[in-house]
Enzyme design. Structure first.
Site, PDB file in Angstrom:
ATOM      1  N   HIS A 274       0.863  -1.189   0.000  1.00  0.00           N
ATOM      2  CA  HIS A 274       0.000   0.000   0.000  1.00  0.00           C
ATOM      3  C   HIS A 274       0.903   1.244   0.000  1.00  0.00           C
ATOM      4  O   HIS A 274       1.252   1.737  -1.069  1.00  0.00           O
ATOM      5  CB  HIS A 274      -0.914  -0.085   1.236  1.00  0.00           C
ATOM      6  N   HIS A 313      -2.937  -1.350 -11.244  1.00  0.00           N
ATOM      7  CA  HIS A 313      -3.615  -0.940 -10.009  1.00  0.00           C
ATOM      8  C   HIS A 313      -4.879  -1.786  -9.882  1.00  0.00           C
ATOM      9  O   HIS A 313      -5.490  -2.152 -10.876  1.00  0.00           O
ATOM     10  CB  HIS A 313      -3.986   0.545 -10.099  1.00  0.00           C
ATOM     11  N   ASP A 369       2.215   5.732  -7.792  1.00  0.00           N
ATOM     12  CA  ASP A 369       3.502   5.472  -7.147  1.00  0.00           C
ATOM     13  C   ASP A 369       4.681   5.587  -8.106  1.00  0.00           C
ATOM     14  O   ASP A 369       5.822   5.671  -7.679  1.00  0.00           O
ATOM     15  CB  ASP A 369       3.512   4.066  -6.523  1.00  0.00           C
TER      16      ASP A 369
HETATM   17  C1  MLT Z   1      -4.487   4.466  -2.730  1.00  0.00           C
HETATM   18  O1  MLT Z   1      -4.415   5.632  -3.164  1.00  0.00           O
HETATM   19  O2  MLT Z   1      -5.018   4.195  -1.633  1.00  0.00           O
HETATM   20  C2  MLT Z   1      -3.837   3.381  -3.491  1.00  0.00           C
HETATM   21  O3  MLT Z   1      -3.786   3.684  -4.866  1.00  0.00           O
HETATM   22  C3  MLT Z   1      -4.381   2.010  -3.213  1.00  0.00           C
HETATM   23  C4  MLT Z   1      -5.804   1.745  -3.592  1.00  0.00           C
HETATM   24  O4  MLT Z   1      -6.587   2.608  -3.921  1.00  0.00           O
HETATM   25  O5  MLT Z   1      -6.189   0.562  -3.547  1.00  0.00           O
END
Ligand code: MLT
Length: 448
Positions: A274, A313, A369
């Site tokens: 995460h 993602h 990321d």
């Molecule tokens: C987030 O911004 O929390 C991450 O991209 C992880 C997600 O959304 O699952």
């Protein structure tokens, strides 16, 4: 046509009608209530049908009006406002207000909100002593998680989570104090004196002050870097039911106070899958070594030797809209800081991935990321601080999700079901009998 689903149970021939409900607009999704499946039974003593969904791949745990994502089209909106517009025109505190209270503030509301956040930026001096207790090489995220939980003990009234006025007070405190605690964790790890908040500066500028002020009498943040961090904070402020938001809701559903609930959410974010993902991107780029080695690395990714970090993602099957904004912003930051030497490799990697059917057919597009770590590194944030930089703005999202949960009359304490795969009922075996059985089992191979 009725908005229902007809289920025929082929075990019994029974037919069931289950209502189909919709999100705000049908194209935003339709759903059945999992509890409606309970009436599908093979016999009167049957428990009823469950839906089995490890990792919530296709299960909505709540109805929410905070954040909207359309992963196929690469859309992200907070309270209906496209992320691109917010990143271009707003600032973090205004976006936090929007997430928490549902509307963009008027000037008076924004002034009041900013005033109250500024009034709470300091932390009790004992928090400094608490952080002093950590080893010099303690991970800042470990210190942050613990210190946020510790704040619960300073504000015992925060346990009254059903009182909206009490909730509001804790929201001011949490939004205001998390940059201070984060900066203290960093300063401790560097062996540097703690810097008190400077309320002449804005939210982001003050955070940079608490992080990086040295011997100068007054710290003046670079306007380009301050704006960049504002945008990074906006982009990270919420992301609907991600792992840490789910932790916040799950712990909050027991009516635990917001400090310990937020510490749980931050713990979820501490996980490498995460909040640690942008660090993995930097590691990958360092491992590749130079631009001319990228093509070979990509071949090895295709051969299954390595994972491509920062691509793909869970919800986006298209370019993560946050990554697009960050790619542009990276160039502005590098004009001030000098180019991150890893950038050329990152651009080459992205170019190859977007042209290669292997990656395109698997919908492996850059995510948030991919560029954030390069920017943070250029701004002189150490890698250990990356998840902390995610936790600060995500506090707004966690609190918005938490508040929505507590105001939702349909929610109860979170308690998933399970599919039991263990033994059927059996009788207790006395120790003597167990010992005999064990001896028999051990002796068996020798007898053969
Ligand atoms: C987030 O911004 O929390 C991450 O991209 C992880 C997600 O959304 O699952």
């Amino acid at each position: 046509m009725p908005d229902t689903l007809t289920i025929i149970d082929n075990r019994t021939g029974q037919q069931y009608e289950v209502p189909i409900a919709h999100a705000t607009y049908p194209e935003y999704g339709s759903y059945i209530r999992a509890a409606d499946l309970k009436k599908v039974k093979s016999s009167p003593t049957d428990f009823g049908l469950l839906s089995y969904d490890p990792a919530f791949m296709n299960t909505a745990s709540c109805r929410s009006s905070v954040t909207f994502i359309d992963g196929d089209r690469g859309i992200l909106r907070y309270r209906g406002y496209p992320i691109e517009e917010l990143a271009a025109k707003s600032n973090f505190l205004e976006v936090a207000y929007l997430l928490l209270w549902g509307e963009l503030p008027t000037q008076t509301q924004l002034d009041e909100w900013t005033h109250w956040v500024k009034m709470h930026t300091m932390v009790h001096e004992n928090i400094k002593k608490f952080i002093d207790g950590f080893h010099h090489d303690a991970h800042p995220m470990g210190m942050l998680v613990s210190a946020m939980a510790a704040l619960s003990t300073f504000y015992p009234e925060s346990k009254n989570v059903l009182d909206p006025a009490v909730r509001k007070q804790q929201i001011y405190r949490l939004i205001a104090k998390i940059p201070t605690v984060s900066a203290y964790a960093y300063r401790h790890s560097q062996g540097l004196p703690y810097v008190y908040p400077d309320n002449d500066l804005n939210y982001v500028g003050n955070f940079l002050n608490m992080m990086f002020k040295m011997t100068e009498v007054k710290y003046t943040p670079d306007p380009v870097l301050e704006r960049a961090l504002n945008v990074l904070f906006i982009l990270h402020a919420d992301h609907e039911q991600n792992c840490s938001a789910n932790a916040m809701r799950s712990v909050g559903s027991s009516q635990a106070d917001p400090y310990v609930s937020l510490a749980s959410a931050a713990s979820a974010l501490y996980g490498p899958l995460h909040g640690g993902a942008n660090e993995m991107v930097l590691r990958m780029l360092r491992q590749i070594g130079s631009k001319d080695k990228v093509a070979d690395y990509m071949k090895r990714v295709k051969a299954g030797e390595f994972k491509l970090m920062g691509f793909g993602h869970r919800v986006y099957k298209n370019y993560d809209p946050r990554a697009k904004i960050l790619k542009e912003m990276a160039m502005q930051v590098f004009e001030v800081t000098g180019k991150n030497p890893l950038l050329d490799m990152a651009l080459e990697l992205e170019r190859i991935a977007l042209e290669d059917d292997y990656f395109v057919s698997r919908k492996l597009y850059p995510n948030v990321d991919f560029y954030s770590g390069l920017i943070y590194q250029a701004m002189k944030f150490p890698v250990d601080m990356f998840p902390v930089l995610f936790a600060i703005p995500r506090t707004a999202g966690w609190l918005a999700q938490w508040q929505e949960l507590l105001e939702d009359g349909e929610q109860k304490i979170a308690r998933p079901r399970q599919i039991y795969t263990g033994e059927d009922t059996r009788s207790y075996v006395a120790m003597q009998k167990r010992a005999e059985a064990a001896t028999r089992t051990e002796a068996t191979p020798a007898l053969m």
